[in-house]
Design a protein around this motif. Structure first.
Motif, PDB file in Angstrom:
ATOM      1  N   ARG A 103     -15.991   3.383  -1.955  1.00  0.00           N
ATOM      2  CA  ARG A 103     -14.588   3.733  -2.190  1.00  0.00           C
ATOM      3  C   ARG A 103     -13.740   2.822  -1.338  1.00  0.00           C
ATOM      4  O   ARG A 103     -14.224   2.338  -0.301  1.00  0.00           O
ATOM      5  CB  ARG A 103     -14.341   5.149  -1.636  1.00  0.00           C
ATOM      6  CG  ARG A 103     -14.168   6.216  -2.599  1.00  0.00           C
ATOM      7  CD  ARG A 103     -13.965   7.504  -1.819  1.00  0.00           C
ATOM      8  NE  ARG A 103     -12.611   7.982  -2.042  1.00  0.00           N
ATOM      9  CZ  ARG A 103     -12.159   9.137  -1.595  1.00  0.00           C
ATOM     10  NH1 ARG A 103     -12.913   9.929  -0.873  1.00  0.00           N
ATOM     11  NH2 ARG A 103     -10.914   9.518  -1.857  1.00  0.00           N
ATOM     12  N   VAL A 133      -9.946   2.920   0.551  1.00  0.00           N
ATOM     13  CA  VAL A 133      -8.843   3.848   0.817  1.00  0.00           C
ATOM     14  C   VAL A 133      -7.924   3.318   1.909  1.00  0.00           C
ATOM     15  O   VAL A 133      -8.321   2.499   2.735  1.00  0.00           O
ATOM     16  CB  VAL A 133      -9.380   5.236   1.259  1.00  0.00           C
ATOM     17  CG1 VAL A 133     -10.227   5.872   0.172  1.00  0.00           C
ATOM     18  CG2 VAL A 133     -10.168   5.140   2.554  1.00  0.00           C
ATOM     19  N   SER A 158       2.554   7.633   1.336  1.00  0.00           N
ATOM     20  CA  SER A 158       2.948   7.397  -0.060  1.00  0.00           C
ATOM     21  C   SER A 158       3.902   6.208  -0.205  1.00  0.00           C
ATOM     22  O   SER A 158       3.992   5.600  -1.273  1.00  0.00           O
ATOM     23  CB  SER A 158       3.599   8.650  -0.645  1.00  0.00           C
ATOM     24  OG  SER A 158       4.717   8.977   0.138  1.00  0.00           O
ATOM     25  N   PRO A 211      -1.451  -0.406  -1.696  1.00  0.00           N
ATOM     26  CA  PRO A 211      -2.203  -0.218  -2.938  1.00  0.00           C
ATOM     27  C   PRO A 211      -1.772  -1.199  -4.030  1.00  0.00           C
ATOM     28  O   PRO A 211      -2.604  -1.675  -4.807  1.00  0.00           O
ATOM     29  CB  PRO A 211      -1.885   1.239  -3.339  1.00  0.00           C
ATOM     30  CG  PRO A 211      -1.578   1.915  -2.035  1.00  0.00           C
ATOM     31  CD  PRO A 211      -0.874   0.862  -1.211  1.00  0.00           C
ATOM     32  N   ASN A 263      -4.721  -3.608  -5.203  1.00  0.00           N
ATOM     33  CA  ASN A 263      -5.245  -3.394  -6.557  1.00  0.00           C
ATOM     34  C   ASN A 263      -5.065  -4.636  -7.430  1.00  0.00           C
ATOM     35  O   ASN A 263      -5.919  -4.941  -8.262  1.00  0.00           O
ATOM     36  CB  ASN A 263      -4.612  -2.149  -7.182  1.00  0.00           C
ATOM     37  CG  ASN A 263      -5.260  -0.883  -6.629  1.00  0.00           C
ATOM     38  OD1 ASN A 263      -6.488  -0.849  -6.451  1.00  0.00           O
ATOM     39  ND2 ASN A 263      -4.483   0.136  -6.336  1.00  0.00           N
ATOM     40  N   VAL A 279     -10.823   1.007  -7.092  1.00  0.00           N
ATOM     41  CA  VAL A 279      -9.379   1.230  -7.017  1.00  0.00           C
ATOM     42  C   VAL A 279      -9.047   1.589  -5.570  1.00  0.00           C
ATOM     43  O   VAL A 279      -9.737   2.406  -4.962  1.00  0.00           O
ATOM     44  CB  VAL A 279      -8.945   2.373  -7.965  1.00  0.00           C
ATOM     45  CG1 VAL A 279      -7.465   2.685  -7.787  1.00  0.00           C
ATOM     46  CG2 VAL A 279      -9.230   1.991  -9.407  1.00  0.00           C
ATOM     47  N   TYR A 280      -8.058   0.927  -5.018  1.00  0.00           N
ATOM     48  CA  TYR A 280      -7.630   1.165  -3.629  1.00  0.00           C
ATOM     49  C   TYR A 280      -6.669   2.363  -3.652  1.00  0.00           C
ATOM     50  O   TYR A 280      -5.615   2.314  -4.273  1.00  0.00           O
ATOM     51  CB  TYR A 280      -6.949  -0.105  -3.134  1.00  0.00           C
ATOM     52  CG  TYR A 280      -6.437  -0.129  -1.718  1.00  0.00           C
ATOM     53  CD1 TYR A 280      -7.165  -0.771  -0.706  1.00  0.00           C
ATOM     54  CD2 TYR A 280      -5.207   0.410  -1.390  1.00  0.00           C
ATOM     55  CE1 TYR A 280      -6.677  -0.843   0.590  1.00  0.00           C
ATOM     56  CE2 TYR A 280      -4.716   0.338  -0.089  1.00  0.00           C
ATOM     57  CZ  TYR A 280      -5.449  -0.294   0.891  1.00  0.00           C
ATOM     58  OH  TYR A 280      -4.959  -0.380   2.171  1.00  0.00           O
ATOM     59  N   GLU A 281      -7.076   3.443  -2.971  1.00  0.00           N
ATOM     60  CA  GLU A 281      -6.294   4.693  -3.041  1.00  0.00           C
ATOM     61  C   GLU A 281      -5.636   4.995  -1.688  1.00  0.00           C
ATOM     62  O   GLU A 281      -6.293   4.846  -0.654  1.00  0.00           O
ATOM     63  CB  GLU A 281      -7.189   5.909  -3.310  1.00  0.00           C
ATOM     64  CG  GLU A 281      -8.346   5.753  -4.237  1.00  0.00           C
ATOM     65  CD  GLU A 281      -9.418   6.802  -3.939  1.00  0.00           C
ATOM     66  OE1 GLU A 281      -9.087   8.012  -3.893  1.00  0.00           O
ATOM     67  OE2 GLU A 281     -10.571   6.418  -3.734  1.00  0.00           O
ATOM     68  N   ALA A 282      -4.386   5.451  -1.715  1.00  0.00           N
ATOM     69  CA  ALA A 282      -3.732   5.916  -0.480  1.00  0.00           C
ATOM     70  C   ALA A 282      -4.136   7.371  -0.238  1.00  0.00           C
ATOM     71  O   ALA A 282      -4.004   8.205  -1.129  1.00  0.00           O
ATOM     72  CB  ALA A 282      -2.220   5.807  -0.630  1.00  0.00           C
ATOM     73  N   LEU A 283      -4.642   7.663   0.966  1.00  0.00           N
ATOM     74  CA  LEU A 283      -5.073   9.027   1.305  1.00  0.00           C
ATOM     75  C   LEU A 283      -4.205   9.552   2.440  1.00  0.00           C
ATOM     76  O   LEU A 283      -4.262   9.016   3.554  1.00  0.00           O
ATOM     77  CB  LEU A 283      -6.504   9.022   1.837  1.00  0.00           C
ATOM     78  CG  LEU A 283      -7.698   9.060   0.905  1.00  0.00           C
ATOM     79  CD1 LEU A 283      -8.961   9.334   1.723  1.00  0.00           C
ATOM     80  CD2 LEU A 283      -7.514  10.116  -0.156  1.00  0.00           C
ATOM     81  N   ASP A 284      -3.423  10.565   2.175  1.00  0.00           N
ATOM     82  CA  ASP A 284      -2.612  11.164   3.237  1.00  0.00           C
ATOM     83  C   ASP A 284      -3.497  12.132   4.028  1.00  0.00           C
ATOM     84  O   ASP A 284      -3.945  13.142   3.495  1.00  0.00           O
ATOM     85  CB  ASP A 284      -1.411  11.903   2.618  1.00  0.00           C
ATOM     86  CG  ASP A 284      -0.378  12.240   3.676  1.00  0.00           C
ATOM     87  OD1 ASP A 284      -0.772  12.676   4.783  1.00  0.00           O
ATOM     88  OD2 ASP A 284       0.820  12.048   3.420  1.00  0.00           O
ATOM     89  N   GLY A 321     -11.820   0.490   4.027  1.00  0.00           N
ATOM     90  CA  GLY A 321     -10.386   0.633   3.810  1.00  0.00           C
ATOM     91  C   GLY A 321      -9.540   0.167   4.971  1.00  0.00           C
ATOM     92  O   GLY A 321      -9.991  -0.547   5.868  1.00  0.00           O
TER      93      GLY A 321
END
Ligand code: NAP
Length: 274
Positions: free
Chosen positions: A8, A10, A17, A22, A26, A37-42, A62
């Motif tokens: 993954r 991240v 946000s 990202p 991406n 897929v590069y995801e933002a994780l709060d 990440g």
């Protein structure tokens, strides 16, 4: 680092946000045909330990942003020399032995921004406003510039003194912004001032003549500080290029190949205009 793809990809932050990472990561992943897929994780600070344990099990990789760079540095079992010097990690992965590993590509990002704004490194006198994680990356970079001095001013004198003490050969504590600015050849904003409004980290008419201006803050249309400094004749840039370059360096750590920086820059420029 293993040659297998991470499980993954991240970005850990809180809040996160607003991040533009990202968008350009991406774009680089698509360009390189990498099926991630590069995801933002709060992640709230109290949830960080559990999240990291889960990410290690998933062999994730990440980036790390405010406020987790120090905590992830402490959680890493292996760190690069640069991350150890900055005591902060903004890029992580899981190595072949399953160890959480970290680097700090903000330092390379800052160096690239210095190149873009035409900083003469040898003998530079750098005024740095702010004494948090970004300032630690600035100290780590400037320490390697031959004969350079950094004058550090932060509003919390204890935090500034603690940072200055880690770089005694390079960093001098300044008692006021004016003290930091005296004779500076480069002035760096390493606070969030100017990110959400038009506040200035230091007044433009107090900048030394010909000083290069580096604002680590970035926002659509640039910051007022950068716009006004340029109007006053300074070479000045905001933190967009640093953001991009730290991201490109991180991509290379994860995938052992360079990112397409042109594609990343275009994606960032499009997103910044929105
Ligand atoms: P941080 O660790 O929270 O440190 C922020 C520093 O700014 C601290 O010294 C803090 O003082 C000071 N500060 C905050 N608000 C202030 C105010 N209103 N007046 C005076 N000083 C103030 O944050 P950081 O990680 O260093 O990040 C700083 C800025 O750099 C952020 O805007 C971040 O987005 C930016 N940055 C950009 C990049 C990039 O790639 N362009 C990379 C890293 C960081 P106290 O210690 O007293 O709170």
């Amino acid at each position: 680092m293993t040659d297998a793809l991470p499980g993954r990809l991240v970005l850990l932050g809180h809040p996160v946000s607003h991040s533009l990472s990202p968008v350009f990561q991406n774009a680089a992943l698509r360009r390189a045909d990498i099926a991630l897929v590069y995801e933002a994780l709060d992640v709230a600070p109290e949830a960080l330990d559990d999240t990291l344990a889960r990410l290690v099990a998933q062999r994730a990789a990440g980036n790390v942003t405010i406020p987790h760079k120090d905590a992830v540095f402490r959680a890493c079992q292996v760190t690069s020399a640069v991350a150890a010097r900055a005591e902060a990690v903004n890029t992580f992965w899981v190595d072949d032995l399953g160890r959480l590993s970290g680097d700090n590509t903000d330092v390379a990002g800052f160096d690239a921004l210095a190149d873009h704004v035409g900083v003469e490194r040898a003998g530079a006198i750098v005024a740095c406003i702010g004494s948090g994680g970004a300032a630690a990356a600035v100290c780590t970079a400037v320490e390697r510039w031959p004969g350079a001095t950094l004058r550090l001013y932060g509003r919390s004198s204890g935090r500034s003194a603690a940072l200055a003490n880690r770089f005694p050969a390079t960093v001098q504590l300044a008692g006021s912004p004016a003290d930091a600015l005296r004779g500076a050849t480069t002035v760096v904003n390493a606070t969030p001032i100017g990110m959400r409004d038009d506040a200035l980290p230091v007044p433009v008419d107090e900048l030394p003549r010909d000083a290069r201006v580096m604002d680590l803050v970035y926002r659509p249309g640039e910051t007022r500080w950068v716009r006004e400094a340029r109007r006053a004749g300074h070479l000045a840039l905001d933190g967009c290029e640093m953001l991009l370059q730290q991201g490109a360096a991180a991509f290379e750590r994860w995938f052992h190949r360079p990112a397409d920086i042109v594609v990343m820059r275009e994606a960032l420029a499009r997103a910044s205009r929105r």
